[in-house]
Each structure stands twice: as C-alpha cells, then as structure tokens.
Enzyme design. Structure first.
Site, PDB file in Angstrom:
ATOM      1  N   ASN A   9       0.879  -1.177   0.000  1.00 48.48           N
ATOM      2  CA  ASN A   9       0.000   0.000   0.000  1.00 48.48           C
ATOM      3  C   ASN A   9       0.913   1.222   0.000  1.00 48.48           C
ATOM      4  OD1 ASN A   9      -1.802   2.047   0.429  1.00 48.48           O
ATOM      5  ND2 ASN A   9      -2.269   1.511   2.554  1.00 48.48           N
ATOM      6  N   LYS A  11       0.154   4.203  -0.215  1.00 55.64           N
ATOM      7  CA  LYS A  11      -0.506   5.393   0.346  1.00 55.64           C
ATOM      8  C   LYS A  11      -0.311   6.573  -0.625  1.00 55.64           C
ATOM      9  CE  LYS A  11       0.326   3.539   4.902  1.00 55.64           C
ATOM     10  NZ  LYS A  11      -0.125   3.673   6.261  1.00 55.64           N
ATOM     11  N   HIS A  95      -9.778   0.968   4.265  1.00 56.49           N
ATOM     12  CA  HIS A  95      -8.520   1.139   5.014  1.00 56.49           C
ATOM     13  C   HIS A  95      -8.795   2.045   6.217  1.00 56.49           C
ATOM     14  CE1 HIS A  95      -4.453   2.405   6.037  1.00 56.49           C
ATOM     15  NE2 HIS A  95      -4.051   1.297   5.428  1.00 56.49           N
ATOM     16  N   GLU A  97      -7.289   4.451   7.403  1.00 55.63           N
ATOM     17  CA  GLU A  97      -7.112   5.891   7.141  1.00 55.63           C
ATOM     18  C   GLU A  97      -8.334   6.462   6.433  1.00 55.63           C
ATOM     19  OE1 GLU A  97      -3.230   5.627   5.296  1.00 55.63           O
ATOM     20  OE2 GLU A  97      -2.380   5.046   7.231  1.00 55.63           O
ATOM     21  N   GLU A 167      -5.858  -5.287  10.158  1.00 57.22           N
ATOM     22  CA  GLU A 167      -4.856  -4.269  10.450  1.00 57.22           C
ATOM     23  C   GLU A 167      -5.230  -3.550  11.738  1.00 57.22           C
ATOM     24  OE1 GLU A 167      -2.698  -2.868   6.709  1.00 57.22           O
ATOM     25  OE2 GLU A 167      -4.577  -1.784   6.708  1.00 57.22           O
ATOM     26  N   GLY A 173       1.825   2.115  10.694  1.00 64.25           N
ATOM     27  CA  GLY A 173       2.760   3.236  10.574  1.00 64.25           C
ATOM     28  C   GLY A 173       3.363   3.671  11.893  1.00 64.25           C
ATOM     29  N   SER A 212       2.952  -2.311  10.341  1.00 62.16           N
ATOM     30  CA  SER A 212       4.399  -2.302  10.583  1.00 62.16           C
ATOM     31  C   SER A 212       5.076  -3.634  10.264  1.00 62.16           C
ATOM     32  CB  SER A 212       4.690  -1.855  12.026  1.00 62.16           C
ATOM     33  OG  SER A 212       4.210  -0.535  12.238  1.00 62.16           O
TER      34      SER A 212
HETATM   35  C1  PEP Z   1      -1.014   0.106   5.780  1.00 60.71           C
HETATM   36  O1  PEP Z   1      -0.949   1.233   5.331  1.00 60.71           O
HETATM   37  O2  PEP Z   1      -1.963  -0.629   5.447  1.00 60.71           O
HETATM   38  C2  PEP Z   1       0.038  -0.367   6.680  1.00 60.71           C
HETATM   39  C3  PEP Z   1      -0.050  -1.558   7.196  1.00 60.71           C
HETATM   40  O3  PEP Z   1       1.078   0.515   6.926  1.00 60.71           O
HETATM   41  P1  PEP Z   1       2.471   0.177   7.657  1.00 60.71           P
HETATM   42  O4  PEP Z   1       2.975  -1.134   7.087  1.00 60.71           O
HETATM   43  O5  PEP Z   1       3.352   1.318   7.335  1.00 60.71           O
HETATM   44  O6  PEP Z   1       2.168   0.047   9.124  1.00 60.71           O
END
Ligand code: PEP
Length: 253
Positions: A9, A11, A95, A97, A167, A173, A212
């Site tokens: 992803n 972003k 997601h 976000e 998630e 993040g 992460s």
């Molecule tokens: C994500 O954006 O779905 C995500 C898991 O980000 P990160 O791996 O940076 O935590």
C-alpha cells in the site's frame, strides 16, 4: 491450500520518476517467486504507469479506494469500472485511514466492496480495532461488526472473491507490530466468524496481516496458520525490504 499474498500500500506517495526506480528494482527481485502472489496498490494517477510497467510481470496492481457510486455526477470520484479499465486486479476497501480520516462508515465500506466485486475487481477489505478498542477488550466486537456489515450487504459467498486484511489501527505506521500470537488470535476469530456463515468460504479466505510488517518480522507472522500474507505500507516503498517480505511468503521447497 491458500496461496500467500503480499500487497503493498503505497498510500499517497510516489512520482513518475520515483515509481519507475522502485518498480525497476522490485520487478526482477520478485520475478523468481512463483508460489506466492504480489501486488501494489497505488494512487489513482499512477495506474496507467503500473499497467505499462507491470503488465507481463508477476506483480498485480490495484487502487487504494473507489467511489461508492457508479459513473455520473460525482465530482472527484473514481468508479470501480474505471479501475477495471486500467487493469486493476485489486482495490483496498475500508482502510483505517479512509475510515478514520474520511469518515467512511461500515455501510459505505460495504457498498464499495459490492461495487468492486461487481466490476470484477478483488476487494481487499481492511478491518481492525483502534488502540482504545483493544484496551477496552472489544477487538473481536469491532472486527465482527466490520465483517458482518459486508456479509449483510453482499452475502457470505461474496467473500469467496475477496481478501480480508486485519490491520490493528494502533500498529499502522507506528512501528508497533502485533505479536504473532495476538495477530493469529484475531485472524482465527475472523475465520471462525465467516465459518459460522459458510465453512467452505472461510477455509479458502485469504486473511492478510497489516501493521508495521517489515523484512525482520514477516517470516514469523506468515508462519502462523491463519495469516495468509501481508498488507505492507511503509516497507513497500523500499525495494529490498519489500523483496524480502515477498520471499518470506514463498513456501519453502
Ligand atoms: C497500511 O498502510 O496498510 C500499513 C499496514 O502501513 P504500515 O505497514 O506502514 O504500518
């Protein structure tokens, strides 16, 4: 046997030039991995570049969101059929976000999920609890509510054409990863929730972990019985990290 999927992803990152550099490194690194699936979910303007650079590779591409309406007077919207036009196989739906910053409710996410499926795309349905919800002990209620909304809208069989990504919002993040045991417990709960409606769909459902994930922890996470790969944010922008994560999704010989 579920084939593992690693989806990046990106972003809201990238440029034509930096994407070209990243893909030029990733394409040959992933090429030997024939027993896992790999994809990148990129900002809308770069879909044409993905089609041009990834067509013919073993890396699929997709978007990070879609509009809940069909084509028409929805200024700024991007419909499922437009994504299909650009060769997308996947689209992220719900997601955290989008849910958190753009106010997407479970119901809107469920409609988007249905639109993606109807256009022949594979939705990657993102679900997960916030830190406050984990601390309040309601993680299972949250993910159950999020998945139930999709089942109520599209029916459980629809999950047969989809991917779920668990998630935990507190792990995205932040550098904090759920322990393998914490992640496995929630993945098993999600599979059980779907199995209560349809055992066959649940057994075949790919459930990715996101939050992460990096080269240093992907192998342990992907070794868990209900973790079928990862949704990778930050580490998907670093070619070497992403390649190691993909390698850890490839079953041992
Ligand atoms: C994500 O954006 O779905 C995500 C898991 O980000 P990160 O791996 O940076 O935590």
């Amino acid at each position: 046997m579920r084939v593992k999927l690693v989806a990046g992803n990106w972003k809201m990152n990238g440029s034509l030039a930096s994407n070209q550099g990243l893909l030029s490194a990733i394409i040959p690194a992933i090429a030997p991995f024939s027993r896992m699936k790999c994809a990148v979910c990129v900002p809308f303007p770069y879909l044409a570049q993905m089609r041009q650079m990834l067509g013919g590779s073993n890396i699929a591409w997709g978007a990070q969101d879609l509009c809940e309406f069909d084509n028409g007077a929805y200024t700024g919207g991007v419909s499922a059929s437009m994504l299909a036009d650009f060769g997308c196989r996947y689209v992220l739906v719900g997601h955290s976000e989008r849910r958190g910053m753009f106010g997407e409710s479970d119901e809107v996410v469920a409609v988007k999920f249905g639109k993606a499926l109807a256009a022949g795309l594979t939705p990657i349905l993102c679900i997960g609890e916030t830190l406050a919800e984990r601390e309040a002990g309601v993680t299972e209620n949250t993910v159950a509510r999020q998945i139930d909304a999709v089942i109520a809208h599209s029916g459980v069989k629809a999950l047969g054409q989809a991917v779920v990504a668990y998630e935990p919002v507190w792990a995205i993040g932040t550098g904090k990863t759920a322990t393998t045991e914490q992640a496995q417990m929630v993945h098993a709960f999600i599979r059980g929730r779907v199995a209560a409606a349809d055992e066959e769909v649940a057994a075949a459902l790919p459930i990715l972990y996101g939050g992460s994930v990096k080269a240093a922890n992907s192998a342990q996470l992907f070794a868990m019985p209900d973790i079928d790969g990862g949704l990778i944010g930050g580490a998907s922008l670093i070619a070497d990290e992403f390649a190691v994560i993909c390698r850890s999704a490839q079953p041992a010989d």
